[in-house]
Design an enzyme around this catalytic site. Structure first.
Site, short mmCIF file in Angstrom:
data_model
loop_
_atom_site.label_atom_id
_atom_site.label_comp_id
_atom_site.label_asym_id
_atom_site.label_seq_id
_atom_site.Cartn_x
_atom_site.Cartn_y
_atom_site.Cartn_z
N ARG A 63 0.09 -7.68 -3.99
CA ARG A 63 1.21 -7.28 -4.50
C ARG A 63 1.92 -8.16 -4.47
O ARG A 63 1.95 -9.14 -3.48
CB ARG A 63 1.76 -6.02 -4.62
CG ARG A 63 1.33 -4.50 -5.19
CD ARG A 63 1.49 -3.07 -4.54
NE ARG A 63 1.77 -3.14 -3.65
CZ ARG A 63 2.96 -3.16 -4.23
NH1 ARG A 63 4.15 -4.05 -4.58
NH2 ARG A 63 3.46 -3.53 -2.40
N LYS A 120 -1.10 0.19 -9.18
CA LYS A 120 0.95 0.66 -8.46
C LYS A 120 1.62 0.77 -10.13
O LYS A 120 2.97 1.09 -9.50
CB LYS A 120 0.92 -0.64 -7.16
CG LYS A 120 0.68 0.27 -6.56
CD LYS A 120 0.62 1.73 -5.45
CE LYS A 120 1.09 2.18 -3.94
NZ LYS A 120 0.13 1.62 -3.74
N HIS A 143 4.53 8.78 -2.26
CA HIS A 143 2.84 7.98 -1.10
C HIS A 143 2.75 8.32 -0.16
O HIS A 143 3.05 8.22 0.73
CB HIS A 143 4.25 6.03 -1.46
CG HIS A 143 2.90 5.28 -1.20
ND1 HIS A 143 3.65 4.72 -0.26
CD2 HIS A 143 1.99 4.70 -1.75
CE1 HIS A 143 3.00 3.76 0.42
NE2 HIS A 143 1.82 3.80 -0.41
N SER A 177 2.07 0.91 3.83
CA SER A 177 1.03 -0.06 4.00
C SER A 177 -0.44 -0.25 5.71
O SER A 177 1.08 -0.66 5.96
CB SER A 177 0.62 -1.07 2.94
OG SER A 177 -0.75 -1.81 3.09
N LYS A 208 -2.96 5.92 5.78
CA LYS A 208 -3.21 7.29 5.34
C LYS A 208 -4.20 7.46 5.10
O LYS A 208 -5.01 8.15 4.70
CB LYS A 208 -2.21 7.05 3.66
CG LYS A 208 -0.54 6.56 4.06
CD LYS A 208 0.19 6.35 2.46
CE LYS A 208 -0.02 5.68 2.21
NZ LYS A 208 0.55 3.54 2.68
N THR A 209 -5.34 5.98 4.52
CA THR A 209 -6.65 6.53 3.58
C THR A 209 -7.63 6.82 5.36
O THR A 209 -8.14 7.30 4.86
CB THR A 209 -6.87 5.23 3.27
OG1 THR A 209 -6.06 4.39 2.25
CG2 THR A 209 -8.36 4.72 2.44
N ASP A 246 -3.55 8.16 -1.46
CA ASP A 246 -2.61 7.42 -1.38
C ASP A 246 -1.19 7.74 -2.85
O ASP A 246 0.06 7.42 -2.42
CB ASP A 246 -2.66 6.36 -2.39
CG ASP A 246 -1.67 4.51 -2.12
OD1 ASP A 246 -1.36 4.57 -0.92
OD2 ASP A 246 -1.50 3.74 -3.25
N ARG A 302 -10.47 -5.29 0.40
CA ARG A 302 -10.19 -4.11 0.55
C ARG A 302 -11.00 -3.61 -0.05
O ARG A 302 -11.86 -4.33 -0.93
CB ARG A 302 -8.78 -3.86 -1.08
CG ARG A 302 -8.01 -4.32 -0.75
CD ARG A 302 -7.01 -2.77 0.18
NE ARG A 302 -5.94 -2.34 0.53
CZ ARG A 302 -4.67 -1.44 0.41
NH1 ARG A 302 -4.73 -0.24 0.59
NH2 ARG A 302 -3.67 -1.81 1.02
P1 ATP Z 1 -2.18 1.04 2.00
O1 ATP Z 1 -1.14 1.74 1.59
O2 ATP Z 1 -1.73 0.04 1.62
O3 ATP Z 1 -3.41 1.29 1.52
P2 ATP Z 1 -2.78 3.31 4.30
O4 ATP Z 1 -1.34 3.96 5.10
O5 ATP Z 1 -4.10 3.74 3.63
O6 ATP Z 1 -2.19 1.90 3.58
P3 ATP Z 1 -5.13 2.52 6.44
O7 ATP Z 1 -5.48 1.58 5.58
O8 ATP Z 1 -5.30 4.24 6.56
O9 ATP Z 1 -3.11 1.87 5.55
O10 ATP Z 1 -5.02 1.45 7.28
C1 ATP Z 1 -4.65 1.88 8.60
C2 ATP Z 1 -5.31 0.12 9.31
O11 ATP Z 1 -5.37 0.72 11.00
C3 ATP Z 1 -7.49 0.59 9.78
O12 ATP Z 1 -7.65 -0.28 8.94
C4 ATP Z 1 -7.53 1.19 10.80
O13 ATP Z 1 -8.68 0.73 11.27
C5 ATP Z 1 -6.46 0.72 11.28
N1 ATP Z 1 -5.95 1.36 12.88
C6 ATP Z 1 -6.10 1.25 14.01
N2 ATP Z 1 -5.65 1.97 14.77
C7 ATP Z 1 -5.73 2.93 14.04
C8 ATP Z 1 -4.52 4.24 14.14
N3 ATP Z 1 -4.29 4.50 15.69
N4 ATP Z 1 -4.73 5.23 13.42
C9 ATP Z 1 -4.88 4.87 12.59
N5 ATP Z 1 -5.48 3.36 11.56
C10 ATP Z 1 -5.81 2.55 12.79
MN MN Z 2 -4.44 3.69 1.32
#
Ligand code: ATP
Ligand code: MN
Length: 538
Positions: free
Chosen positions: A60, A201, A221, A239, A243-244, A258, A323
């Site tokens: 973004r 978004k 969020h 980000s 979360k995911t 999300d 992604r």
């Molecule tokens: P967005 O808001 O951009 O979608 P998000 O909060 O959903 O972000 P994730 O997509 O879950 O974030 O990204 C977390 C990244 O960190 C993943 O690539 C995951 O494999 C990595 N990672 C490494 N160690 C950890 C951990 N201990 N806990 C969570 N994620 C981890």
């Molecule tokens: Mn996510």
């Protein structure tokens, strides 16, 4: 053309100023996949997923996101460098230019909706220049049934023209790309960027204004899932904090990854109908559910593949922000519809690259409010000398770029709901352990999952503070033991093997919290202010 696809009545785009019929309405994911391939706009991966490059933008562009300042928004939006005002006249002029551009092009139109709770349902029409952007809309928004389509009542429209370039000299934009929100015309107007995240978004930002202002409902969020006993958990975080990743867990039903609302009928509902996962370094063993979701129908963005279409998830040549989007039914264990009861536990995820926050800690109500308003995570940034250093990053409500109102508004609503529902709040550091970025390592996903499961299974001695140590700098309650996690991992200080360096860095972060919080002090009660770090460096 075939805007009567699949035997549906034809629709017209004339109300938008689009006078031609050269558009495809409600194509299936298979059709959009095929058209993308045929036009040479993407490749099929060996998994069956469609892979595209989004072009110049692979993320973004928050500086190019504007809100039209008019009678609806003027007194309500928290204007500043996050919510940047745009004049209605400039919007109208730019809109007409984009429409003139789209009048020359074959288009893809999709009707879909946001909000799994039908009391809040928002019918959306997405008009895209590219077929794969339309597949993204299919994956990410909720798919109406044939019956629902017959009674479809478009409320908001997303107009997506990645190939259009604005002229900042005359159009009022910062540069050639833009994402504009117009609450009076109910339009999200996107141009100059093919990054699909702008589409979802844009609607999220609209809901983040509409739900609290018009419907007294809290938008968040966060991701959400529900356990076998019907217990909902939600995960806030910026980000990359997890979360995911963490909401996608074989032992719990996924509600969404999300964007959610917390309504006044004691339920949490997903806004979306799909997931948008980061795939950098994705591993089949560590994240099997997400890996398996990447199949026909999924849309991969900006990944590198070999001749045979095998994706190298470690290759970040195009971007770190690779992604995939997929409809939620690509995940086996999902909650249907995407609604859960009031949460029992809330997790604030932070990727602390300083490596000083405990991997898990329990927050008091004051600390929860303080950390929600602060919205801390850390980024790593290279300096000129090539040294890579953590930089604190604060984003109010764990999502400031999508929150049109003042953060205090969301914080007040959340505090009230948390009190009513009696939830427990946990701060989870998914970032570094054993030292800062460059010295320590990222927390093992296996450990983070074990800590979260311990909380959800009631194995952390919830109400028993004998089992906790109060962190001397941050004041949070750090468990002394946790099933499935080596005890020394629970104390960040112990993992550093250098107390002095640890405290120096912890104070540095505490100071960053304090500096950031100054902008909110006027809005925060004494109780909330007490939720901040307990000690600072002077
Ligand atoms: P967005 O808001 O951009 O979608 P998000 O909060 O959903 O972000 P994730 O997509 O879950 O974030 O990204 C977390 C990244 O960190 C993943 O690539 C995951 O494999 C990595 N990672 C490494 N160690 C950890 C951990 N201990 N806990 C969570 N994620 C981890
Ligand atoms: Mn996510």
């Amino acid at each position: 053309m075939d805007n009567t696809t699949n035997g549906r009545p034809s629709i017209s785009l004339e109300a938008y100023g689009i006078t031609h019929n050269n558009f495809h309405y409600q194509l299936s994911p298979e059709q959009l996949h095929e058209i993308t391939l045929k036009k040479g706009m993407g490749r099929e991966a060996s998994s069956g997923a469609l892979a595209v490059n989004t072009g110049e933008f692979t993320g973004r562009s928050p500086k190019d996101r504007f809100i039209v300042k008019d009678a609806v928004t003027e007194d309500k939006v928290w204007w500043g460098d996050i919510n940047i005002p745009f004049s209605p006249e400039s919007f109208d002029a730019l809109y007409d230019k984009v429409i003139a551009y789209l009048n020359e092009r074959e288009l893809y139109v999709r009707d879909c909706y946001a909000c799994a709770d039908h009391n809040y349902r928002m019918d959306i029409r997405v008009v895209t220049e590219y077929p794969w952007s339309n597949l993204f809309a299919y994956n990410m928004f909720i798919r109406p049934t044939e019956e629902e389509l017959r009674h479809f009542d478009v409320e908001w429209t997303v107009i997506n023209a990645p190939g259009f370039r604005a002229d900042p000299k005359t159009d009022g934009t910062r540069q050639h790309n833009f994402a504009l929100l117009n609450f009076t015309r109910k339009i999200v107007l996107i141009g100059g960027t093919g990054y699909t995240g702008e589409i979802k978004k844009g609607i999220f930002s609209a809901l983040n204004f509409i739900l609290p202002v018009m419907k007294k409902t809290l938008p968040m969020h966060c991701s959400a899932n529900v356990g076998p006993k019907g217990d909902t958990a939600i995960f806030f975080g910026l980000s990359g904090t997890g979360k995911t990743t963490l909401s996608t867990d074989a032992s719990r039903k996924l509600i969404g990854d999300d964007e959610h609302g917390w309504n006044n009928e004691n339920a949490v509902f997903n806004f979306e109908g799909g997931c948008y996962a980061k795939v950098v370094d994705l591993s089949e063993t560590k994240e099997p559910e997400i890996y398996a979701a990447i199949k026909k129908g999924a849309l991969l963005e900006n990944v590198i593949m070999d001749e045979a279409g095998n994706v190298d998830f470690s290759d970040t040549r195009i971007t770190q922000n690779t992604r995939v989007s997929y409809p939620i039914y690509h995940i086996a264990n999902v909650q249907r519809p995407s609604i859960g009861k009031n949460p029992k536990h809330i997790f604030f995820l932070t990727a602390d690259a300083f490596g000083v926050l405990p991997p898990i800690s329990k927050l008091t109500a004051s600390q929860a409010a303080y950390h929600f308003i602060s919205g801390y995570t850390a980024k790593v940034a290279g300096t000129e000398a090539g040294v890579v250093e953590p930089v604190p990053s604060f984003s109010a409500c764990f999502g400031a770029p999508f929150m049109p109102l003042h953060p205090a508004k969301y914080a007040e609503m959340l505090s009230k709901k948390m009190k009513e529902a009696g939830v427990n709040v946990w701060l989870v550091n998914t970032g570094w352990t054993g030292g800062p970025y460059g010295v320590g390592t990222r927390m093992k996903l296996k450990y983070t999952r074990a800590m979260i499961n311990a909380v959800l299974n009631g194995d952390l001695g919830l109400y028993d503070y004998d089992h906790y140590h109060i962190h001397s700098v941050f004041g949070v309650a750090q468990p002394r033991e946790c099933p499935g996690v080596p005890t020394e991992v629970l104390s960040p200080r112990a993992t550093w093997n250098d107390d002095q360096a640890y405290y120096t860095t912890a104070f540095k972060l505490a100071n960053a919290f304090r500096t950031n919080f100054k902008q909110f002090e006027a809005y925060a009660s004494e109780e909330i202010r007490r939720g901040g770090p307990q000690r600072y460096a002077f």
